[in-house]
Scaffold this active site. Structure first.
Site, PDB file in Angstrom:
ATOM      1  N   HIS A 103       5.869   1.886  -5.291  1.00 23.81           N
ATOM      2  CA  HIS A 103       7.280   2.093  -4.584  1.00 23.81           C
ATOM      3  C   HIS A 103       8.496   1.800  -5.552  1.00 23.81           C
ATOM      4  CE1 HIS A 103       5.008   0.196  -1.137  1.00 23.81           C
ATOM      5  NE2 HIS A 103       5.580   1.163  -0.482  1.00 23.81           N
ATOM      6  N   ASP A 106       8.599  -1.672  -6.701  1.00 21.07           N
ATOM      7  CA  ASP A 106       7.456  -2.557  -7.035  1.00 21.07           C
ATOM      8  C   ASP A 106       7.490  -2.567  -8.779  1.00 21.07           C
ATOM      9  OD1 ASP A 106       6.346  -2.136  -4.444  1.00 21.07           O
ATOM     10  OD2 ASP A 106       5.138  -0.434  -5.280  1.00 21.07           O
ATOM     11  N   GLU A 234       3.217   8.537   6.592  1.00 21.28           N
ATOM     12  CA  GLU A 234       2.209   7.722   6.732  1.00 21.28           C
ATOM     13  C   GLU A 234       2.367   7.051   8.139  1.00 21.28           C
ATOM     14  OE1 GLU A 234       1.421   4.981   3.728  1.00 21.28           O
ATOM     15  OE2 GLU A 234       0.813   3.442   4.964  1.00 21.28           O
TER      16      GLU A 234
HETATM   17  C1  XLS Z   1       2.478  -0.627   5.016  1.00 22.01           C
HETATM   18  C2  XLS Z   1       2.289   0.728   4.249  1.00 22.01           C
HETATM   19  C3  XLS Z   1       2.715   0.763   2.962  1.00 22.01           C
HETATM   20  C4  XLS Z   1       2.860   2.276   2.683  1.00 22.01           C
HETATM   21  C5  XLS Z   1       3.818   2.621   1.448  1.00 22.01           C
HETATM   22  O1  XLS Z   1       2.129  -0.987   5.922  1.00 22.01           O
HETATM   23  O2  XLS Z   1       0.868   0.878   4.489  1.00 22.01           O
HETATM   24  O3  XLS Z   1       2.012   0.026   2.178  1.00 22.01           O
HETATM   25  O4  XLS Z   1       1.511   2.506   2.469  1.00 22.01           O
HETATM   26  O5  XLS Z   1       4.867   2.269   1.732  1.00 22.01           O
HETATM   27 NI    NI Z   2      -0.174   2.442   3.729  1.00 26.13          NI
HETATM   28 NI    NI Z   3      -0.404  -0.656   5.770  1.00 28.07          NI
END
Ligand code: XLS
Ligand code: NI
Ligand code: NI
Length: 444
Positions: A103, A106, A234
């Protein structure tokens, strides 16, 4: 000379074979081993995630950080960021992974202004680019953290305040730039706070439209800037928001279809998010894959006795085997890979624990790949399934699937043919077969 952040691991982690007693060796993962025409490295495309592995602190709701990482000791936030990149690439190299993920926040600290944040990010991206060149490690995907800062308390794209939306847009623009500069294969959207806590203060219809507007703009900006990879959504059902708009694979596919984003987007499916949605990992993977939209995986596991995202390292061989079968059946992941969105436990605070955790995860998936490949070649479960639906390959079944029949015609068919024969689903027999493959000691 560069500092050695992981002195407990002298060189690259080696393959020791299934009988090795050295915990700092691979038992199953051998990058160059061929499995059905491709190397393990090409099948699995492991990526280390920057946030948990280098920026995790071990904090939980009941206590602060406990890790005391040697790369977190510099006097300034930018000094810490620079040391962390050095440590990260030393780790990637020693572990022997081909990819990493990050990210924006990070890798570089947020500054006092949008301009300063962008400057910080760019400075670290330049260092990371050099390290990538030096080590050959590549970027799987980048993303923006538009959920941690206080301004995102009511969401980023779904925030009722357009100024917050604009801040998120600014961050995403720069994170896409960073991803392009680093040659990322993908760009991820995980909508941490893109959801709601209560409907009594929420315009759900508009919030979903706002989210679509943000994704559309990001897609257009990325494409205009030369991004050739895949945008990933995601799915996650809850946490931190009570109800998230990207609940699960099916919900995300519906969203992408509704807002005409399917062409540029695919899904990044995470194991622990699947179980939070009360699905299995396989269910989520297969739902995405059936739609031709399984793009990438966040590999981890949850704890079935608790209801939150524990992000433990993947260790369940049966679950990973089923995941690998789905990946093999769709002939791999185009721009995606297997990202370790997993963290060591709070009590595993030594840097060497990071190696044990990743070695375990890599070995589990390498072994799962070998088992899945064998099962696929043997038609272990697939032959049974194929046979079970054989009635739809000819005659009336085929007419049903091709839309060449009707309710009255089917009534006539049923009348003529009488009661169907009862056929067992043979679940227990198939469970035995799966167990035999997963626990076989012969697949080396
Ligand atoms: C949090 C998510 C995060 C994503 C990226 O639960 O899994 O880590 O993978 O933002
Ligand atoms: Ni994730
Ligand atoms: Ni996660």
């Amino acid at each position: 000379m560069a500092r050695n952040y992981f002195p407990e691991v002298k060189g690259k982690i080696k393959y020791g074979g299934p009988d090795s007693k050295d915990p700092l060796t691979f038992k199953w993962y051998r990058a160059k081993r061929k499995v059905g025409g491709k190397t393990m490295e090409e099948h699995l495309k492991f990526a280390v995630c920057y946030w948990h592995t280098f920026k995790g602190t071990g904090a939980d709701p009941f206590g602060g950080g406990v890790y005391e990482r040697p790369w977190d000791q510099a006097d300034t936030p930018m000094g810490v960021a620079e040391d962390t990149v050095q440590a990260a690439f030393e780790f990637f190299k020693k572990l022997g992974v081909p990819y990493w993920c990050f990210h924006d926040r990070d890798i570089a600290p947020e500054g006092d202004s949008i301009r300063e944040s962008a400057k910080n990010l760019d400075a670290i991206v330049q260092i990371a680019k050099k390290k990538q060149k030096e080590t050959g490690v590549k970027l799987l995907w980048g993303t923006a953290n538009v959920f941690s800062h206080a301004r995102y308390v009511h969401g980023a794209g779904t925030n009722p305040d357009p100024l917050v939306f604009a801040h998120a847009a600014a961050q995403i623009r720069r994170a896409i730039d960073a991803t392009i500069t680093l040659g990322g294969r993908g760009y991820v959207f995980w909508g941490g706070r893109e959801g709601y806590v209560s409907l009594i203060n929420t315009n759900m219809k508009q919030e979903r439209e706002q989210l679509a507007a943000l994704l559309t703009m990001a897609r257009d900006y990325g494409r205009k800037s030369g991004f050739k990879g895949t945008f990933f959504i995601e799915p996650k059902p809850k946490e931190p928001s009570t109800h998230q708009y990207d609940f699960d694979s099916a919900t995300c596919l519906g969203f992408l279809t509704e807002f005409d984003l399917l062409d540029d987007f695919a899904l990044n499916v995470e194991a622990n998010h699947a179980t939070l949605a009360t699905h299995t990992f396989e269910h989520e993977l297969l739902t995405a894959s059936n739609a031709g939209k399984l793009g990438s995986l966040d590999i981890n596991r949850g704890d079935m006795t608790v209801g939150w995202d524990t992000d433990q390292f993947a260790m369940d061989l049966k679950e990973c085997t089923q995941a690998m079968l789905i990946i093999l059946n769709q002939r791999g992941l185009r721009h995606g890979g297997l990202n370790f969105d997993a963290k060591v436990r709070r009590s595993s605070f030594d840097t060497v624990d990071l190696f044990h955790a990743h070695i375990g995860g890599m070995d589990t998936f390498a072994r799962a790949l070998l088992i899945a490949d064998r099962m696929k070649r043997d038609g272990a479960l697939s032959d049974f399934i194929k046979d079970r639906y054989k009635g739809y390959r000819s005659g009336i079944g085929r007419k049903i699937l091709s839309g060449k029949t009707s309710l009255p015609a089917l009534e006539a068919y049923a009348t003529k043919n009488g009661e169907p024969e009862k056929i067992s689903g043979r679940q227990e027999m198939l469970e035995n077969i799966l167990n035999d493959y997963v626990h076989s000691t012969k697949i080396v």
